[in-house]
Scaffold this motif. Structure first.
Motif, PDB file in Angstrom:
ATOM      1  N   CYS A   6       0.841  -1.209   0.000  1.00 35.04           N
ATOM      2  CA  CYS A   6       0.000   0.000   0.000  1.00 35.04           C
ATOM      3  C   CYS A   6       0.870   1.250   0.000  1.00 35.04           C
ATOM      4  O   CYS A   6       0.550   2.242  -0.651  1.00 35.04           O
ATOM      5  CB  CYS A   6      -0.947  -0.006   1.193  1.00 35.04           C
ATOM      6  SG  CYS A   6      -2.321  -1.164   0.995  1.00 35.04           S
ATOM      7  N   ALA A   9       2.076   1.692  -3.484  1.00 32.72           N
ATOM      8  CA  ALA A   9       0.984   2.179  -4.323  1.00 32.72           C
ATOM      9  C   ALA A   9       0.779   3.685  -4.154  1.00 32.72           C
ATOM     10  O   ALA A   9       0.391   4.375  -5.093  1.00 32.72           O
ATOM     11  CB  ALA A   9      -0.300   1.432  -4.007  1.00 32.72           C
ATOM     12  N   VAL A  19       3.373   0.120 -11.276  1.00 34.37           N
ATOM     13  CA  VAL A  19       1.970   0.308 -10.911  1.00 34.37           C
ATOM     14  C   VAL A  19       1.145  -0.811 -11.543  1.00 34.37           C
ATOM     15  O   VAL A  19       0.279  -1.405 -10.897  1.00 34.37           O
ATOM     16  CB  VAL A  19       1.450   1.698 -11.342  1.00 34.37           C
ATOM     17  CG1 VAL A  19      -0.055   1.814 -11.136  1.00 34.37           C
ATOM     18  CG2 VAL A  19       2.175   2.800 -10.587  1.00 34.37           C
ATOM     19  N   ILE A  23      -1.257  -3.525  -9.695  1.00 35.76           N
ATOM     20  CA  ILE A  23      -2.655  -3.729 -10.082  1.00 35.76           C
ATOM     21  C   ILE A  23      -2.917  -5.213 -10.306  1.00 35.76           C
ATOM     22  O   ILE A  23      -3.962  -5.746  -9.915  1.00 35.76           O
ATOM     23  CB  ILE A  23      -3.005  -2.904 -11.343  1.00 35.76           C
ATOM     24  CG1 ILE A  23      -3.017  -1.417 -11.003  1.00 35.76           C
ATOM     25  CG2 ILE A  23      -4.350  -3.335 -11.923  1.00 35.76           C
ATOM     26  CD1 ILE A  23      -3.109  -0.491 -12.207  1.00 35.76           C
ATOM     27  N   ALA A  26      -3.372  -6.914  -6.909  1.00 39.82           N
ATOM     28  CA  ALA A  26      -4.111  -6.129  -5.915  1.00 39.82           C
ATOM     29  C   ALA A  26      -5.260  -6.892  -5.271  1.00 39.82           C
ATOM     30  O   ALA A  26      -6.048  -7.540  -5.957  1.00 39.82           O
ATOM     31  CB  ALA A  26      -4.640  -4.850  -6.560  1.00 39.82           C
ATOM     32  N   GLU A  33      -6.105   1.747  -2.535  1.00 42.43           N
ATOM     33  CA  GLU A  33      -4.972   2.677  -2.495  1.00 42.43           C
ATOM     34  C   GLU A  33      -4.577   3.093  -3.907  1.00 42.43           C
ATOM     35  O   GLU A  33      -4.327   4.260  -4.175  1.00 42.43           O
ATOM     36  CB  GLU A  33      -3.785   2.038  -1.780  1.00 42.43           C
ATOM     37  CG  GLU A  33      -2.623   2.978  -1.557  1.00 42.43           C
ATOM     38  CD  GLU A  33      -2.956   4.155  -0.669  1.00 42.43           C
ATOM     39  OE1 GLU A  33      -2.608   5.303  -1.043  1.00 42.43           O
ATOM     40  OE2 GLU A  33      -3.566   3.954   0.402  1.00 42.43           O
ATOM     41  N   LEU A  34      -4.515   2.132  -4.808  1.00 39.75           N
ATOM     42  CA  LEU A  34      -4.158   2.440  -6.195  1.00 39.75           C
ATOM     43  C   LEU A  34      -5.180   3.380  -6.836  1.00 39.75           C
ATOM     44  O   LEU A  34      -4.830   4.235  -7.645  1.00 39.75           O
ATOM     45  CB  LEU A  34      -4.048   1.148  -7.006  1.00 39.75           C
ATOM     46  CG  LEU A  34      -2.810   0.301  -6.724  1.00 39.75           C
ATOM     47  CD1 LEU A  34      -3.009  -1.118  -7.230  1.00 39.75           C
ATOM     48  CD2 LEU A  34      -1.573   0.930  -7.334  1.00 39.75           C
ATOM     49  N   ARG A  37      -4.587   7.200  -6.943  1.00 43.69           N
ATOM     50  CA  ARG A  37      -3.507   7.790  -7.741  1.00 43.69           C
ATOM     51  C   ARG A  37      -4.098   8.667  -8.842  1.00 43.69           C
ATOM     52  O   ARG A  37      -4.977   8.250  -9.583  1.00 43.69           O
ATOM     53  CB  ARG A  37      -2.634   6.709  -8.361  1.00 43.69           C
ATOM     54  CG  ARG A  37      -1.857   5.897  -7.349  1.00 43.69           C
ATOM     55  CD  ARG A  37      -0.980   4.894  -8.040  1.00 43.69           C
ATOM     56  NE  ARG A  37       0.023   5.525  -8.878  1.00 43.69           N
ATOM     57  CZ  ARG A  37       1.279   5.777  -8.488  1.00 43.69           C
ATOM     58  NH1 ARG A  37       1.671   5.438  -7.281  1.00 43.69           N
ATOM     59  NH2 ARG A  37       2.122   6.355  -9.306  1.00 43.69           N
ATOM     60  N   LEU A  40      -3.041   7.568 -12.970  1.00 43.20           N
ATOM     61  CA  LEU A  40      -3.430   6.330 -13.643  1.00 43.20           C
ATOM     62  C   LEU A  40      -3.946   6.612 -15.044  1.00 43.20           C
ATOM     63  O   LEU A  40      -4.696   7.571 -15.263  1.00 43.20           O
ATOM     64  CB  LEU A  40      -4.522   5.598 -12.863  1.00 43.20           C
ATOM     65  CG  LEU A  40      -4.152   5.022 -11.512  1.00 43.20           C
ATOM     66  CD1 LEU A  40      -5.363   4.349 -10.885  1.00 43.20           C
ATOM     67  CD2 LEU A  40      -2.989   4.055 -11.611  1.00 43.20           C
ATOM     68  N   GLN A  44      -5.363   1.451 -16.733  1.00 38.59           N
ATOM     69  CA  GLN A  44      -5.052   1.173 -15.326  1.00 38.59           C
ATOM     70  C   GLN A  44      -6.268   1.426 -14.441  1.00 38.59           C
ATOM     71  O   GLN A  44      -6.558   0.649 -13.540  1.00 38.59           O
ATOM     72  CB  GLN A  44      -3.870   2.031 -14.862  1.00 38.59           C
ATOM     73  CG  GLN A  44      -2.556   1.626 -15.480  1.00 38.59           C
ATOM     74  CD  GLN A  44      -1.444   2.593 -15.134  1.00 38.59           C
ATOM     75  OE1 GLN A  44      -1.653   3.797 -15.064  1.00 38.59           O
ATOM     76  NE2 GLN A  44      -0.248   2.058 -14.929  1.00 38.59           N
ATOM     77  N   VAL A  48      -8.014  -1.346 -12.085  1.00 38.72           N
ATOM     78  CA  VAL A  48      -8.184  -1.156 -10.638  1.00 38.72           C
ATOM     79  C   VAL A  48      -9.651  -1.314 -10.275  1.00 38.72           C
ATOM     80  O   VAL A  48      -9.994  -1.963  -9.290  1.00 38.72           O
ATOM     81  CB  VAL A  48      -7.656   0.225 -10.186  1.00 38.72           C
ATOM     82  CG1 VAL A  48      -8.087   0.533  -8.762  1.00 38.72           C
ATOM     83  CG2 VAL A  48      -6.142   0.268 -10.279  1.00 38.72           C
TER      84      VAL A  48
END
Length: 92
Positions: A6, A9, A19, A23, A26, A33-34, A37, A40, A44, A48
């Protein structure tokens, strides 16, 4: 929850390929957490979202609560979203 993953991330300097690897592995916590961001890409973001279905439900619930909390105070965007939501639910 893996605090190290985490933490990675959350690192804004993490290269995109790493990243992607996060993913790919994950769980719900890491996906949440991702999802915070700002850097992304669309692919992505979709990946996620696919990994964090519970997070999507939580986000929708929080968004709805925010709209309901602000609508009575006269926030125009909240009132528009609330009106659209009422129209959608009335159609069902």
């Amino acid at each position: 929850m893996d605090h190290v993953l985490c933490g990675l991330a959350a690192n804004t300097a993490l290269p995109s390929d790493l990243v992607d690897r996060l993913i790919g592995i994950a769980d719900d916590d890491l996906a949440a957490e991702l999802a915070t961001r700002a850097d992304l890409g669309r692919t992505q973001e979709e990946a996620v979202g696919a990994e964090d279905q519970d997070g999507i439900v939580r986000l929708g619930t929080l968004f709805g609560a925010l709209v309901l909390a602000r609508a009575p105070k006269g926030f125009p965007i909240s009132e528009e979203i609330l009106a659209a939501a009422r129209a959608l639910t009335a159609a069902d």
